[in-house]
Design an enzyme around this catalytic site. Structure first.
Site, mmCIF file in Angstrom:
data_model
loop_
_atom_site.group_PDB
_atom_site.id
_atom_site.type_symbol
_atom_site.label_atom_id
_atom_site.label_comp_id
_atom_site.label_asym_id
_atom_site.label_seq_id
_atom_site.Cartn_x
_atom_site.Cartn_y
_atom_site.Cartn_z
ATOM 1 N N PHE A 126 17.550 40.585 -1.577
ATOM 2 C CA PHE A 126 18.266 41.569 -2.399
ATOM 3 C C PHE A 126 17.444 42.842 -2.614
ATOM 4 O O PHE A 126 17.812 43.933 -2.160
ATOM 5 C CB PHE A 126 18.651 40.899 -3.723
ATOM 6 N N SER A 130 7.027 40.821 -13.144
ATOM 7 C CA SER A 130 8.235 40.663 -13.955
ATOM 8 C C SER A 130 7.961 40.822 -15.436
ATOM 9 O O SER A 130 6.851 40.548 -15.917
ATOM 10 C CB SER A 130 8.816 39.263 -13.694
ATOM 11 N N TYR A 167 7.836 30.396 -14.238
ATOM 12 C CA TYR A 167 8.047 31.589 -13.412
ATOM 13 C C TYR A 167 7.208 32.762 -13.917
ATOM 14 O O TYR A 167 6.481 33.412 -13.156
ATOM 15 C CB TYR A 167 9.530 31.975 -13.400
ATOM 16 N N VAL A 176 22.526 38.305 -14.131
ATOM 17 C CA VAL A 176 23.773 38.265 -14.902
ATOM 18 C C VAL A 176 24.790 39.280 -14.374
ATOM 19 O O VAL A 176 25.993 39.012 -14.358
ATOM 20 C CB VAL A 176 23.483 38.474 -16.409
ATOM 21 N N GLY A 217 13.817 28.757 -21.868
ATOM 22 C CA GLY A 217 13.028 29.724 -21.101
ATOM 23 C C GLY A 217 13.571 31.138 -21.175
ATOM 24 O O GLY A 217 12.884 32.087 -20.804
#
Length: 313
Positions: A12, A118, A142, A185, A268
């Site tokens: 992506f 991130s 993660y 989302v 999480g």
């Protein structure tokens, strides 16, 4: 012509980075195992492609033989839920795989490695907006793997002189994002809205996020190649919106009347997130150019086109 290797370049975000690099007249090499990347994202682009897994130790020799000037490291396991359920799988890709890429970068004498980190490194923020100096306290494996690789990069610089740019992404969205599995989302809402199916919102929907369009992320990655010093910056919009408000905006953009289904909050997931992008503006000479509604509209149109449904006016 400078040669840039992009790991996860069929994915992506990676495929948009590849397009931006080509536009800026770089020679591009892509390594992807196609576990989530798609050939159609890059099939018509003038690139050198290697179907390879970054967790294979032989990837080091492959990269050294390719002799890139730069590496943009995007390949990763990106599911927070998967990292909670299977932390060893998450560690194998995000830590061990990244260590092979760092090792290859050192041995190939690359000029710089750009790493996709991130907002998950912060966990639940204690103050908003989050600055780069905010304490890091990941709430998921993660987030912990991303922070771990950041530390390995800093060590590699200290020990071996490897130059790096660490880009901590907020919530990236846009065309080509997979709605299946741990799709973002926006991708999930887009998929459901264009199928006229009610999407799920976890929690009360009042949790907030900082959404950044994928083309803005691609531009930031290319600019990060050219920065002289070692940097760690946010790639974010510096704005925030609730999931409920996001859904309403996407409903309008899609011309849909479906209503969401609410379920229990997921382990999480953090409550609120907004990342300051002041440093990225000054150090990268970069700032977002896409307004949220514009990006959402393009994302929905992409989803409709891929389903071969007439695009809504």
């Amino acid at each position: 012509m400078k040669k840039v290797l992009v790991t996860g370049g069929a994915g992506f975000i990676g495929s948009h980075i590849v397009e931006e690099l080509i536009q800026k007249e770089f020679q591009v090499i892509v390594i992807d195992n196609f576990s989530t990347g798609r050939n159609e994202n890059i099939e018509n682009l003038p690139i050198e492609l290697y179907h390879y897994d970054i967790t294979n130790p032989n990837v080091v020799d492959l990269i050294v033989s390719l002799n890139p000037d730069y590496i943009i490291h995007q390949a990763a396991q990106v599911s927070v839920a998967e990292s909670v359920n299977n932390p060893l799988y998450d560690e194998n890709i995000n830590v061990k795989g990244s260590l092979y890429i760092i090792d290859a970068a050192i041995k190939a004498n690359v000029k710089k490695i750009v790493f996709a980190s991130s907002a998950a490194v912060y966990g639940n923020p204690v103050q908003l907006p989050v600055s780069i100096k905010h304490p890091t306290s990941p709430e998921s494996p993660y987030g912990l793997t991303k922070l771990t690789v950041e530390h390995y990069l800093k060590l590699a610089n200290s020990i071996h002189g490897l130059s790096y740019s660490i880009l901590r992404y907020s919530n990236v969205y846009g065309p080509r994002q997979d709605a299946k599995g741990e799709g973002g989302v926006v991708a999930i809402f887009s998929d459901r809205l264009t199928d006229n199916v009610s999407p799920t919102i976890y929690g009360d929907g009042e949790q907030t996020r900082d959404f950044i369009y994928v083309k803005d992320v691609a531009a930031a990655n290319v600019k990060a190649l050219m920065v002289n010093e070692n940097i760690c910056v946010h790639v974010s919009s510096g704005t925030t919106i609730s999931i409920n408000a996001l859904f309403q905006m996407m409903k309008e953009a899609a011309g849909s009347n479906v209503q969401p289904i609410y379920k229990q909050v997921r382990q999480g997931d953090i409550r609120d997130s907004i990342l300051s992008n002041d440093l990225s503006k000054s150090l990268l000479n970069w700032e977002p150019t896409f307004e949220l509604y514009q990006g959402l509209k393009e994302t929905i149109q992409y989803s409709l086109k891929n389903k071969q449904i007439p695009i809504l006016k």
